[in-house]
Design a protein around this motif. Structure first.
Motif, PDB file in Angstrom:
ATOM      1  N   ALA A  39       0.834  -1.198   0.000  1.00 52.36           N
ATOM      2  CA  ALA A  39       0.000   0.000   0.000  1.00 52.36           C
ATOM      3  C   ALA A  39       0.871   1.251   0.000  1.00 52.36           C
ATOM      4  CB  ALA A  39      -0.904   0.001   1.238  1.00 52.36           C
ATOM      5  N   ASP A  40       0.347   2.318  -0.590  1.00 47.46           N
ATOM      6  CA  ASP A  40       1.106   3.568  -0.670  1.00 47.46           C
ATOM      7  C   ASP A  40       1.511   4.102   0.700  1.00 47.46           C
ATOM      8  OD1 ASP A  40       1.040   3.591  -3.415  1.00 47.46           O
ATOM      9  OD2 ASP A  40      -0.693   4.940  -3.544  1.00 47.46           O
ATOM     10  N   ASP A  41       0.691   3.847   1.726  1.00 49.86           N
ATOM     11  CA  ASP A  41       1.012   4.355   3.055  1.00 49.86           C
ATOM     12  C   ASP A  41       1.713   3.303   3.924  1.00 49.86           C
ATOM     13  OD1 ASP A  41      -1.167   2.697   3.401  1.00 49.86           O
ATOM     14  OD2 ASP A  41      -2.257   4.080   4.713  1.00 49.86           O
ATOM     15  N   ASP A  42       2.080   2.170   3.336  1.00 49.22           N
ATOM     16  CA  ASP A  42       2.833   1.132   4.043  1.00 49.22           C
ATOM     17  C   ASP A  42       4.315   1.380   3.785  1.00 49.22           C
ATOM     18  OD1 ASP A  42       3.914  -1.117   5.205  1.00 49.22           O
ATOM     19  OD2 ASP A  42       3.053  -2.535   3.773  1.00 49.22           O
ATOM     20  N   TYR A  43       4.854   2.411   4.456  1.00 50.81           N
ATOM     21  CA  TYR A  43       6.237   2.830   4.200  1.00 50.81           C
ATOM     22  C   TYR A  43       7.239   1.729   4.514  1.00 50.81           C
ATOM     23  CZ  TYR A  43       3.935   7.347   4.053  1.00 50.81           C
ATOM     24  OH  TYR A  43       3.093   8.377   3.749  1.00 50.81           O
ATOM     25  N   GLU A  44       6.994   0.994   5.588  1.00 56.93           N
ATOM     26  CA  GLU A  44       7.922  -0.085   5.933  1.00 56.93           C
ATOM     27  C   GLU A  44       7.897  -1.169   4.859  1.00 56.93           C
ATOM     28  OE1 GLU A  44       9.282  -2.879   9.643  1.00 56.93           O
ATOM     29  OE2 GLU A  44       7.276  -2.029   9.694  1.00 56.93           O
ATOM     30  N   GLY A  45       6.706  -1.575   4.440  1.00 53.44           N
ATOM     31  CA  GLY A  45       6.588  -2.591   3.384  1.00 53.44           C
ATOM     32  C   GLY A  45       7.221  -2.131   2.094  1.00 53.44           C
ATOM     33  N   ARG A  46       7.003  -0.872   1.743  1.00 53.35           N
ATOM     34  CA  ARG A  46       7.595  -0.331   0.519  1.00 53.35           C
ATOM     35  C   ARG A  46       9.116  -0.248   0.643  1.00 53.35           C
ATOM     36  NH1 ARG A  46       5.023   1.553  -3.339  1.00 53.35           N
ATOM     37  NH2 ARG A  46       6.453   3.239  -3.884  1.00 53.35           N
ATOM     38  N   ALA A  47       9.597   0.153   1.818  1.00 54.66           N
ATOM     39  CA  ALA A  47      11.048   0.252   2.020  1.00 54.66           C
ATOM     40  C   ALA A  47      11.712  -1.117   1.875  1.00 54.66           C
ATOM     41  CB  ALA A  47      11.351   0.851   3.396  1.00 54.66           C
ATOM     42  N   VAL A  48      11.114  -2.126   2.470  1.00 54.60           N
ATOM     43  CA  VAL A  48      11.665  -3.485   2.381  1.00 54.60           C
ATOM     44  C   VAL A  48      11.630  -3.974   0.932  1.00 54.60           C
ATOM     45  CG1 VAL A  48      11.290  -5.899   3.038  1.00 54.60           C
ATOM     46  CG2 VAL A  48      11.154  -4.097   4.766  1.00 54.60           C
ATOM     47  N   ALA A  49      10.503  -3.771   0.261  1.00 59.89           N
ATOM     48  CA  ALA A  49      10.380  -4.225  -1.135  1.00 59.89           C
ATOM     49  C   ALA A  49      11.364  -3.495  -2.043  1.00 59.89           C
ATOM     50  CB  ALA A  49       8.939  -4.028  -1.633  1.00 59.89           C
ATOM     51  N   LEU A  50      11.514  -2.201  -1.854  1.00 58.68           N
ATOM     52  CA  LEU A  50      12.466  -1.432  -2.665  1.00 58.68           C
ATOM     53  C   LEU A  50      13.903  -1.875  -2.400  1.00 58.68           C
ATOM     54  CD1 LEU A  50      10.814   2.074  -2.281  1.00 58.68           C
ATOM     55  CD2 LEU A  50      11.268   0.941  -4.480  1.00 58.68           C
ATOM     56  N   ARG A  51      14.229  -2.107  -1.131  1.00 57.45           N
ATOM     57  CA  ARG A  51      15.588  -2.571  -0.800  1.00 57.45           C
ATOM     58  C   ARG A  51      15.842  -3.933  -1.427  1.00 57.45           C
ATOM     59  NH1 ARG A  51      17.023  -5.803   3.244  1.00 57.45           N
ATOM     60  NH2 ARG A  51      15.259  -5.208   4.547  1.00 57.45           N
ATOM     61  N   ASN A  52      14.879  -4.842  -1.277  1.00 62.14           N
ATOM     62  CA  ASN A  52      15.036  -6.171  -1.867  1.00 62.14           C
ATOM     63  C   ASN A  52      15.191  -6.090  -3.382  1.00 62.14           C
ATOM     64  OD1 ASN A  52      14.885  -7.445   0.613  1.00 62.14           O
ATOM     65  ND2 ASN A  52      12.701  -7.852   0.444  1.00 62.14           N
ATOM     66  N   GLN A  53      14.406  -5.229  -4.006  1.00 63.79           N
ATOM     67  CA  GLN A  53      14.489  -5.044  -5.463  1.00 63.79           C
ATOM     68  C   GLN A  53      15.868  -4.491  -5.847  1.00 63.79           C
ATOM     69  OE1 GLN A  53      13.204  -6.272  -7.966  1.00 63.79           O
ATOM     70  NE2 GLN A  53      11.638  -5.002  -8.878  1.00 63.79           N
ATOM     71  N   GLY A  54      16.362  -3.535  -5.091  1.00 69.56           N
ATOM     72  CA  GLY A  54      17.683  -2.977  -5.362  1.00 69.56           C
ATOM     73  C   GLY A  54      18.784  -4.014  -5.244  1.00 69.56           C
ATOM     74  N   VAL A  55      18.704  -4.853  -4.217  1.00 69.61           N
ATOM     75  CA  VAL A  55      19.702  -5.911  -4.036  1.00 69.61           C
ATOM     76  C   VAL A  55      19.639  -6.894  -5.196  1.00 69.61           C
ATOM     77  CG1 VAL A  55      20.358  -7.885  -2.597  1.00 69.61           C
ATOM     78  CG2 VAL A  55      19.813  -5.690  -1.530  1.00 69.61           C
ATOM     79  N   ALA A  56      18.440  -7.274  -5.604  1.00 71.26           N
ATOM     80  CA  ALA A  56      18.300  -8.215  -6.725  1.00 71.26           C
ATOM     81  C   ALA A  56      18.903  -7.632  -7.995  1.00 71.26           C
ATOM     82  CB  ALA A  56      16.829  -8.575  -6.923  1.00 71.26           C
ATOM     83  N   TRP A  57      18.644  -6.370  -8.265  1.00 66.79           N
ATOM     84  CA  TRP A  57      19.226  -5.735  -9.447  1.00 66.79           C
ATOM     85  C   TRP A  57      20.737  -5.621  -9.325  1.00 66.79           C
ATOM     86  CZ3 TRP A  57      17.463  -5.329 -14.117  1.00 66.79           C
ATOM     87  CH2 TRP A  57      16.083  -5.295 -14.336  1.00 66.79           C
ATOM     88  N   MET A  58      21.241  -5.416  -8.101  1.00 64.96           N
ATOM     89  CA  MET A  58      22.686  -5.286  -7.897  1.00 64.96           C
ATOM     90  C   MET A  58      23.409  -6.559  -8.354  1.00 64.96           C
ATOM     91  SD  MET A  58      24.932  -4.414  -4.413  1.00 64.96           S
ATOM     92  CE  MET A  58      23.469  -4.386  -3.452  1.00 64.96           C
ATOM     93  N   TYR A  59      22.809  -7.711  -8.091  1.00 59.86           N
ATOM     94  CA  TYR A  59      23.462  -8.974  -8.414  1.00 59.86           C
ATOM     95  C   TYR A  59      23.036  -9.543  -9.766  1.00 59.86           C
ATOM     96  CZ  TYR A  59      25.235  -8.714  -3.736  1.00 59.86           C
ATOM     97  OH  TYR A  59      25.877  -8.283  -2.601  1.00 59.86           O
TER      98      TYR A  59
END
Length: 191
Positions: A39-59
């Motif tokens: 959800a747009d207001d689920d900042y923690e969920g979005r932060a985790v998903a964005l971090r995970n996405q960034g790590v996946a792209w990094m590798y």
């Protein structure tokens, strides 16, 4: 961490499973689903998903993956800062700073491996991110100790952050500080 809805958690879990297999294409797919479902207001969920996405792209070996990793990790840091200072939520900022440090360090090392010109900015950026991660891990541990809730995860976060900071100090040529930090990290692993 579990995010806002059961399908988001499932996407997160599938993405993490793909990471463990080294299937970065699948990890990117599942972490993207996780991000879209948060959800747009689920900042923690979005932060985790964005971090995970960034790590996946990094590798990932996909073209442009390094730039995408940076974009996702920068966005993750922004989202994580929205929820910072709420109990252990500073940990998400600290984790994201670590991943940004990893990205910058990998960029630097890639330039070194290829023998291409390296202006040193990526090494300085890694140093700054690892330093921030180290300082925040120490602050988080102190908060946990003060609240009598310090656990193995608290000490492990400091141990990893201290080791990462020590390793980057070695790369920047500050061997005495690197040795000091690496010895210090061992103390936290023992707790």
């Amino acid at each position: 961490p579990t995010v806002g809805c059961s399908s988001c958690a499932t996407s997160n879990q599938l993405g993490k499973a793909a990471e463990r297999r080294g299937d970065w294409e699948a990890a990117i797919h599942y972490h993207q689903l996780d991000l879209e479902e948060a959800a747009d207001d689920d900042y923690e969920g979005r932060a985790v998903a964005l971090r995970n996405q960034g790590v996946a792209w990094m590798y990932s070996d996909a073209g442009g993956s390094d730039d995408l990793a940076g974009q996702y990790l920068d966005s993750a840091l922004t989202e994580a800062r929205r929820i910072a200072n709420e109990d252990s939520r500073d940990r998400e900022v600290q984790r994201t700073q670590t991943e940004l440090g990893n990205l910058y360090k990998e960029r630097y090392l890639e330039h070194e491996r290829l023998g291409s010109e390296n202006d040193g900015n990526t090494l300085m950026e890694a140093d700054v991110m690892y330093k921030h991660s180290f300082e925040l891990a120490i602050a988080n541990l102190q908060k946990d100790v003060d609240a009598e809730r310090a656990d193995a995860e608290s000490f492990e976060a400091v141990a990893h952050a201290t080791r990462n900071y020590g390793n980057i100090k070695y790369l920047t040529g500050d061997a005495p500080r690197a040795i000091e930090l690496l010895q210090e990290s061992e103390k936290y692993y023992e707790k």
